[in-house]
Enzyme design. Sequence first.
Site, mmCIF file in Angstrom:
data_model
loop_
_atom_site.group_PDB
_atom_site.id
_atom_site.type_symbol
_atom_site.label_atom_id
_atom_site.label_comp_id
_atom_site.label_asym_id
_atom_site.label_seq_id
_atom_site.Cartn_x
_atom_site.Cartn_y
_atom_site.Cartn_z
ATOM 1 N N MET A 30 0.849 -1.202 0.000
ATOM 2 C CA MET A 30 0.000 0.000 0.000
ATOM 3 C C MET A 30 0.884 1.251 0.000
ATOM 4 O O MET A 30 0.416 2.349 0.306
ATOM 5 C CB MET A 30 -0.944 -0.013 1.208
ATOM 6 C CG MET A 30 -1.883 -1.228 1.174
ATOM 7 S SD MET A 30 -3.427 -0.982 2.039
ATOM 8 C CE MET A 30 -2.853 -0.678 3.686
ATOM 9 N N LEU A 33 6.749 3.182 1.445
ATOM 10 C CA LEU A 33 7.637 2.029 1.594
ATOM 11 C C LEU A 33 8.739 2.239 2.619
ATOM 12 O O LEU A 33 9.287 3.336 2.735
ATOM 13 C CB LEU A 33 8.253 1.700 0.226
ATOM 14 C CG LEU A 33 7.238 1.444 -0.886
ATOM 15 C CD1 LEU A 33 7.950 1.284 -2.228
ATOM 16 C CD2 LEU A 33 6.392 0.209 -0.581
ATOM 17 N N GLU A 35 12.011 -0.165 4.892
ATOM 18 C CA GLU A 35 12.976 -1.262 4.753
ATOM 19 C C GLU A 35 12.291 -2.633 4.783
ATOM 20 O O GLU A 35 12.734 -3.563 4.126
ATOM 21 C CB GLU A 35 14.010 -1.121 5.884
ATOM 22 C CG GLU A 35 15.291 -1.886 5.700
ATOM 23 C CD GLU A 35 16.037 -1.608 4.401
ATOM 24 O OE1 GLU A 35 16.619 -2.563 3.873
ATOM 25 O OE2 GLU A 35 15.999 -0.459 3.890
ATOM 26 N N HIS A 37 9.357 -3.432 3.509
ATOM 27 C CA HIS A 37 8.883 -3.720 2.144
ATOM 28 C C HIS A 37 10.065 -4.082 1.234
ATOM 29 O O HIS A 37 9.994 -5.021 0.430
ATOM 30 C CB HIS A 37 8.215 -2.487 1.523
ATOM 31 C CG HIS A 37 6.959 -2.041 2.198
ATOM 32 N ND1 HIS A 37 6.861 -0.862 2.908
ATOM 33 C CD2 HIS A 37 5.732 -2.614 2.253
ATOM 34 C CE1 HIS A 37 5.635 -0.729 3.365
ATOM 35 N NE2 HIS A 37 4.922 -1.772 2.988
ATOM 36 N N LYS A 149 5.065 -9.726 9.452
ATOM 37 C CA LYS A 149 4.498 -8.808 10.445
ATOM 38 C C LYS A 149 2.971 -8.906 10.448
ATOM 39 O O LYS A 149 2.351 -8.926 11.497
ATOM 40 C CB LYS A 149 4.918 -7.370 10.152
ATOM 41 C CG LYS A 149 4.091 -6.416 10.951
ATOM 42 C CD LYS A 149 4.664 -5.068 11.092
ATOM 43 C CE LYS A 149 3.653 -4.172 11.740
ATOM 44 N NZ LYS A 149 2.542 -3.849 10.824
ATOM 45 N N ASP A 150 2.391 -8.981 9.246
ATOM 46 C CA ASP A 150 0.938 -9.171 9.139
ATOM 47 C C ASP A 150 0.696 -10.677 9.100
ATOM 48 O O ASP A 150 0.362 -11.246 8.054
ATOM 49 C CB ASP A 150 0.421 -8.495 7.874
ATOM 50 C CG ASP A 150 0.611 -6.996 7.940
ATOM 51 O OD1 ASP A 150 0.019 -6.363 8.820
ATOM 52 O OD2 ASP A 150 1.384 -6.464 7.130
ATOM 53 N N SER A 185 6.560 -0.335 10.164
ATOM 54 C CA SER A 185 5.192 -0.212 9.673
ATOM 55 C C SER A 185 5.001 1.199 9.129
ATOM 56 O O SER A 185 5.526 2.155 9.705
ATOM 57 C CB SER A 185 4.219 -0.436 10.835
ATOM 58 O OG SER A 185 2.933 0.019 10.483
ATOM 59 N N SER A 186 4.243 1.292 8.039
ATOM 60 C CA SER A 186 3.961 2.631 7.501
ATOM 61 C C SER A 186 3.218 3.452 8.539
ATOM 62 O O SER A 186 3.331 4.678 8.588
ATOM 63 C CB SER A 186 3.117 2.518 6.230
ATOM 64 O OG SER A 186 3.746 1.646 5.315
ATOM 65 N N ARG A 187 2.448 2.782 9.389
ATOM 66 C CA ARG A 187 1.641 3.501 10.387
ATOM 67 C C ARG A 187 2.493 4.092 11.515
ATOM 68 O O ARG A 187 1.997 4.924 12.273
ATOM 69 C CB ARG A 187 0.557 2.590 10.965
ATOM 70 C CG ARG A 187 -0.556 2.297 9.977
ATOM 71 C CD ARG A 187 -1.751 1.624 10.635
ATOM 72 N NE ARG A 187 -2.894 1.573 9.743
ATOM 73 C CZ ARG A 187 -3.228 0.525 8.981
ATOM 74 N NH1 ARG A 187 -2.494 -0.561 9.002
ATOM 75 N NH2 ARG A 187 -4.297 0.577 8.200
HETATM 76 O O1 PAF Z 1 -0.139 -5.714 3.562
HETATM 77 C C1 PAF Z 1 -0.575 -4.824 2.807
HETATM 78 O O2 PAF Z 1 0.088 -3.812 2.552
HETATM 79 C C2 PAF Z 1 -1.953 -4.984 2.194
HETATM 80 O O3 PAF Z 1 -2.831 -5.605 3.063
HETATM 81 C C3 PAF Z 1 -1.938 -5.679 0.821
HETATM 82 C C4 PAF Z 1 -1.425 -7.114 0.935
HETATM 83 C C5 PAF Z 1 -1.065 -4.913 -0.134
HETATM 84 C C6 PAF Z 1 -3.357 -5.747 0.255
HETATM 85 O O4 PAF Z 1 -3.897 -4.478 0.084
#
Ligand code: PAF
Length: 281
Positions: A30, A33, A35, A37, A149-150, A185-187
């Site tokens: 999403m 970006l 490190e 990613h 992480k997710d 995390s981007s957040r």
């Molecule tokens: O992990 C993410 O950034 C999002 O959930 C994904 C996999 C790109 C789906 O939108």
Amino acid sequence: MKVIRKVKEMQEVSDRLRREGKKIGFVPTMGYLHEGHLSLMRKAKESCNSIVVSIFVNPTQFGPGEDFERYPRDEEGDRAKLEAEGVDFLFIPEREEMYLPGYQTHVEVGEVSKGLCGDFRPGHFRGVATVVTKLFNIVKPHLAVFGEKDYQQLLVIKRMVKDLNLDIEIILGILIREEDGIAMSSRNAYLSPENREKGLMLSRSLVKGRISFESGERRASVLCKTVKDSLESVAGISVQYVEVRDAETLEKIEAVDRPAVIALAAIVGGVRLIDNIIVGR
Ligand code: PAF
């Protein structure tokens, strides 16, 4: 790096790459970006010779009142990072390109989507599974990399790929942390310096859980309590869940007699953060 905004063009490019015998590695993101990613892209590069990254802030995986509108975006900065990483294609569609008027099809993965984040973000994994299926049909990758992480998301995608016979290899990218331990995390960009300090408690509490496991504790309830007590010792952290689950299936377990994930979510200064650690692997 070629930037592609249209579904049709991406599909045509992927068809051509496949005809040329290229192995397509895909990293859906999403954007904004970091490190973490980039490490997924490096992972894809280990076994693929054509790398596609998507950036799409997917509206269907955000619930009402969540941060879809304010989710951090930085196309220019992201493009520079992807160029530097040697990514071949960036697929970056608009919302209207992904969801045509009248859109009404969804992908729903069963048990593994329930509990943990599924309880606190109703519809979230349906949105993720749907958009990832669409992205798979657009990018046509041989392999896709998802970050650990997710963790629940990773297992939802793996289950979906298996159940729907999608011919795509799903690779796990390890969780990348900042030097002080906070999961990337981007957040994290939302956190004030004071709340970022509090956010550190997530990884520190998980480490306490791991130390307890390494000292011989196997009861899931005790490991959870150790982590939860540690988190709640700091004012301003609101714990959503701390759970120990089977690392392969995400089933609830009473004792860690197989690889398990200790997963948590907490709100820190209005920002929802998640983290996890694997024990017994
Ligand atoms: O992990 C993410 O950034 C999002 O959930 C994904 C996999 C790109 C789906 O939108």
